[in-house]
Scaffold this active site. Structure first.
Site, PDB file in Angstrom:
ATOM      1  N   HIS A 374      50.721  46.851  31.743  1.00 17.81           N
ATOM      2  CA  HIS A 374      49.788  45.928  32.483  1.00 17.81           C
ATOM      3  C   HIS A 374      49.319  47.016  33.596  1.00 17.81           C
ATOM      4  O   HIS A 374      48.537  46.293  34.593  1.00 17.81           O
ATOM      5  CB  HIS A 374      50.792  44.757  33.070  1.00 17.81           C
ATOM      6  N   LYS A 567      43.788  36.764  45.632  1.00 17.85           N
ATOM      7  CA  LYS A 567      44.796  37.571  44.804  1.00 17.85           C
ATOM      8  C   LYS A 567      45.829  38.406  45.820  1.00 17.85           C
ATOM      9  O   LYS A 567      45.439  38.359  46.891  1.00 17.85           O
ATOM     10  CB  LYS A 567      43.925  38.546  43.968  1.00 17.85           C
ATOM     11  N   ARG A 568      46.763  38.958  45.085  1.00 18.61           N
ATOM     12  CA  ARG A 568      47.672  39.753  45.909  1.00 18.61           C
ATOM     13  C   ARG A 568      46.942  40.645  46.823  1.00 18.61           C
ATOM     14  O   ARG A 568      45.974  41.172  46.242  1.00 18.61           O
ATOM     15  CB  ARG A 568      48.704  40.362  44.899  1.00 18.61           C
ATOM     16  N   LYS A 573      42.805  46.620  45.180  1.00 18.30           N
ATOM     17  CA  LYS A 573      41.966  45.499  44.999  1.00 18.30           C
ATOM     18  C   LYS A 573      40.900  45.455  46.054  1.00 18.30           C
ATOM     19  O   LYS A 573      40.104  44.575  45.756  1.00 18.30           O
ATOM     20  CB  LYS A 573      43.039  44.081  44.817  1.00 18.30           C
ATOM     21  N   THR A 678      42.742  38.215  35.659  1.00 17.96           N
ATOM     22  CA  THR A 678      42.682  36.864  34.905  1.00 17.96           C
ATOM     23  C   THR A 678      41.912  35.850  35.898  1.00 17.96           C
ATOM     24  O   THR A 678      41.459  34.812  35.210  1.00 17.96           O
ATOM     25  CB  THR A 678      43.832  36.429  34.529  1.00 17.96           C
ATOM     26  N   LYS A 682      39.240  32.829  35.606  1.00 22.79           N
ATOM     27  CA  LYS A 682      39.125  31.439  35.810  1.00 22.79           C
ATOM     28  C   LYS A 682      37.985  30.989  36.633  1.00 22.79           C
ATOM     29  O   LYS A 682      37.370  29.834  36.408  1.00 22.79           O
ATOM     30  CB  LYS A 682      40.449  31.404  36.766  1.00 22.79           C
TER      31      LYS A 682
END
Ligand code: Z15
Length: 837
Positions: A374, A567-568, A573, A678, A682
């Site tokens: 991952h 998100k985290r 990110k 992911t 969504k």
């Protein structure tokens, strides 16, 4: 023990067999029965929490029946099963999901109303099952939903943490962690005190020789901890199939050892033993994409893996089949390297306990396991120190060395001239201390290795696992692009949109065959349909606006453009890129005249996400976001043109409110760092557009929905290495707009400048590893395009409708079917629907 009821008495059983709810009335009677008997309360003291409990118990009763029948059927047919080993299952709430999957939500809504409750309020009583950090854990939960909905015989195996991911509070702009004790009332789990496994730690290895002159290893001494199974039913959507998620809880072994201590009056120390044993399953490690090599974490991994394998092997042995048939009955998927010790444990069982020869055992092992990678981030790749494994699992270390020896010997035979190769692929890193590279062990121990999006699967083949492609050939490496379950992420989270889609595609088939969505595109010019579409989005934004007001105290205009990044929190990110962009927007607005400002598109920038408690930089990012919000939201020049909100404690149930309410969401990782993502799927599935980099699944989303329907920006993965190299060795000019943002922060506009110095110097002075400056200009320009596009609402809605209709590919059903065919070799097994149910 034979406990079957004799034929003559079965008639009585069949007569009283429990069945599904026939109507609203029978549901109500079950709720009242649970309130009055199970909970020992009455209509004079039934609050929403009691209503939740009773309603859950009523649905649970229904689930149990289907669950038992599914398991009986699977055992009877003895077909191949998949076992999904994951340290994380980020399930969220269960009641709404159970009602929808069973198909009785409408009936329950009416029933609860009769009894004096709103179903939404009842649903909200449930505590999230938050046994995961982020994407990896939520993926496992989506997979369980798809496996059950597609009727695959499959079990999940995990740990029953007493504390899931911490609750996040924001105090004075800083993250504070609060323990998440979620088990006070959990109707969804079934303790199986008769299903236990003794797990050994420490001790030493004695060798002996058997009558055939073969060396036999005996792992002796050390300590024993008991694993107790807790089972959670996983209902499929619109099918009676109900799979099992088995979570292990640790407790002290009730062996002679404790008993002796107890008798000898050493009561206190036996209580201490109990507590130490319970520590193993006490808490989820709160890191996402980071491994820290803690001994307790290794104990968790072995405890869970050993209990699961014992259980799987016990089930296989009941079938009395020869060992060589094991891989025809059992597929085990390793969700990341966390369960990699399972490879070693199965080899140990076959070798030491079942007496198989090495080669025969190893053949069985490698044909059983598949490994999903991952991440390519080096700090997330697991390594365990050799001395630690030696101490905790002495026999396993020997087997790891043997696996490595035979592997390296075969590599040396085939590549005799490549001396460097052996060191690069070795399972043991020759460092001080030596380390076991878990990814290498997982690759060598599996028959298939997959990445989670096309770019990511290509990257692992050309970078971190390149040598293994040379050794094993390209066919061992494959891609399975992630997916999400449309049941939770469309039907449950966005019921009105789901209903609208059903009305245009001819029913609810799209929920089990997401490619049916393409029929939506035929209605893109239908006026009434577009109006309803826009109304639904606005209603979802109004709902989120209420939540923002209640939780963050900020008033936002629901007609403004909602820009979301949830998100985290992680440097890769790039929430820092987003907030720097927000500051740039603020400065731009400030410099405008009143007239100019009137022409600007109002925006609400919404952030949410947890920082790992030890991740200092991530916590600084949260602090900066909150500090910017405080200034911007109170600036009268700005008003509704810009609001900045940090939503505290982002989790699955909050995502169900946030995702349907976004106009644009941000997926802006440095190219090549986000394996898939992911939430991108969504958001688009719920009629939001996305701004993103060419990374992870964004690339495939673009291919499916068309590049006119997505806002892509930034450097490409193939250029990242050179850019970083230039930062270090060439001249590194910071983008001038970004520099202005830095200067403003340094002026103290957003509070104490010291606090944010590290965020600036990471870009300016320390090589800008995540390329924030390199992508800044492109990001700002693309955000301007977003504003412009949003101003043309008709065109915007067309983009949204077109995108949704092309999202069929990203169902986790498609994804699970690919695993089932390409990796697990399993087939669906239907359970007949019960008579009269
Ligand atoms: C995690 O949530 C992910 C990868 C990891 O290695 C760990 Cl330890 C945690 C995420 C990826 O970051 C994300 O890109 C991906 O979509 C998700 O796993 C599911 O594959």
């Amino acid at each position: 023990v034979e406990a079957s009821i004799p034929e003559p008495q079965r008639e009585a059983w069949l007569k009283h067999q429990v069945s599904g709810f026939k109507d609203k009335d029978s549901f109500e009677s079950e709720v009242v029965r649970h309130v009055e008997t199970t909970l020992a309360r009455s209509m004079f003291n039934c609050d929403e929490s009691a209503a939740y409990s009773a309603c859950s118990l009523a649905f649970r009763d229904r689930l149990i029946l289907e669950w038992n029948r599914t398991q009986q059927r699977q055992t009877f047919v003895d077909s191949k099963r998949l076992y999904y080993l994951s340290l994380e299952f980020l399930m969220g709430r269960a009641l709404d999901n159970a009602m929808l999957n069973i198909g009785s939500k409408d009936l329950a809504k009416a029933g609860l109303a009769d009894l004096g409750f709103r179903i939404e309020d009842v649903i909200e009583q449930e505590h999230d099952a938050a046994l995961g950090n982020g994407g990896l854990g939520r993926l496992a939960a989506c997979f369980l939903d798809s496996l059950a909905s597609l009727n695959y015989p499959a079990w999940g195996y995990g740990l029953r943490y007493r504390y899931g991911i911490f609750k996040q509070e924001i105090i004075d702009g800083y993250q504070v962690e609060v323990p998440d004790y979620w088990l006070e009332f959990n109707p969804w789990e079934f303790p199986r005190h008769d299903v236990t496994v003794d797990i050994q730690f420490f001790g030493n290895v004695r060798k002996s020789t058997d009558e055939n002159g073969r060396t036999v290893s005996h792992w002796e001494g050390g300590e024993i901890v008991k694993a107790v199974a807790y089972d959670v039913p996983i209902p499929g959507y619109a099918t009676p199939s109900t799979n099992n998620l088995r979570l292990w809880s640790s407790t002290a072994a009730s062996g002679e050892f404790d008993f002796q201590k107890f008798n000898s009056g050493d009561y206190e120390s036996s209580v201490a033993d109990q507590q130490r044993a319970e520590t193993i399953s006490a808490v989820l490690y709160p890191n996402d994409n980071l491994e820290r090599g803690k001994e307790l974490r290794l104990k968790q991994q072995y405890f869970w893996v050993a209990a699961s394998l014992y259980d799987i092997v016990r089930r296989f042995k009941k079938s009395k089949r020869p060992w060589r048939e094991f891989p025809e009955q059992v597929a085990i998927q390793l969700n990341d390297t966390h369960p990699t010790l399972a490879v070693v444990e199965l080899q140990r069982i076959l070798l030491d306990l079942e007496g198989l020869e090495w080669d025969e055992a190893w053949n069985i092992v490698t044909n059983t396991f598949g490994y999903t990678n991952h991440t390519v981030l080096p700090e997330a790749l697991e390594k365990w120190s050799v001395p630690l494994i030696q101490h905790l699992l002495p026999r396993h270390l020997q087997i790891i060395y043997d696996i490595n020896l035979y592997f390296l010997q075969s590599v040396e035979r085939r590549f005799p001239d490549e001396r460097e190769l052996l060191g690069r692929v070795s399972i043991i890193e020759e460092s001080q201390p030596k380390m076991v590279r878990m990814a290498h062990l997982a690759i060598v121990g599996s028959h298939k290795v997959n990445g989670v999006a096309e770019l990511h699967s290509d990257l692992i083949k050309t970078t971190i696992f390149k040598d293994f492609v040379t050794i094993f050939g390209p066919d061992k490496f494959t891609n399975v692009t992630n997916g999400i379950t449309p049941r939770r992420w469309l039907h449950q989270a966005n019921p009105r949109l789901s209903e609208l889609i059903a009305s245009k595609t001819g029913g609810k088939d799209f929920l089990t065959d997401l490619n049916e969505l393409n029929k939506v595109e035929l209605h893109v010019d239908d006026k009434a349909f577009r109006k309803e579409w826009a109304d639904i989005k606005l209603a979802n934004k109004e709902r989120l606006a209420k939540h923002i007001k209640a939780s963050a105290g900020v008033t936002v205009d629901p007609t403004a453009l909602f820009d979301v990044q949830v998100k985290r929190i992680h440097e890769y990110k790039r929430q820092q890129l987003n907030i720097f962009g927000v500051i740039h927007r603020y400065l731009t607005l400030k410099a405008m005249t009143r007239e100019e400002r009137k022409k600007q598109q109002p925006r609400v920038s919404i952030f949410g996400g947890k920082a790992a408690p030890g991740y200092w930089m991530a916590k600084q990012i949260i602090h900066l976001i909150n500090s910017v919000g405080k200034v911007v939201n109170n600036d009268e020049d700005i008003g509704d043109l810009l609001k900045v909100v940090f939503l505290e404690d982002y989790n699955v149930s909050k995502a169900e409110i946030i995702v349907p309410a976004s106009d644009i969401s941000e997926h802006i990782s440095t190219a090549g760092t986000e394996a898939s993502g992911t939430s991108n799927m969504k958001f688009v599935l719920n009629g939001g557009l996305i701004i993103g980099t060419c990374d992870g699944a964004n690339i495939e989303i673009t291919r499916e929905i068309g590049e006119n329907n997505i806002f892509l920006f930034g450097n490409l993965a193939e250029d990242v290495e050179d850019l970083r190299h230039n930062h270090t060795y060439g001249t590194h000019e910071i983008d001038p707009d970004l520099n202005r943002v830095f200067q403003e922060i340094e002026k103290g506009t957003f509070g104490s400048t010291q606090d944010f110095a590290a965020l600036i110097s990471a870009v300016r002075d320390h090589g800008d590893y995540y390329l924030v400056s390199d992508d800044f200009h492109s990001y700002i320009e693309t955000q301007a395009l977003v504003d412009e596009a949003y101003r043309d609402q008709e065109e915007w809605i067309t983009k949204c409708i077109t995108s949704v209709s092309r999202m069929g590919f990203f169902s986790s059903d498609r994804c699970i079917n690919e695993y089932a065919e390409g990796i697990w070799n399993i087939e669906p097994l239907r359970v007949e629907k019960e008579e009269g149910a």
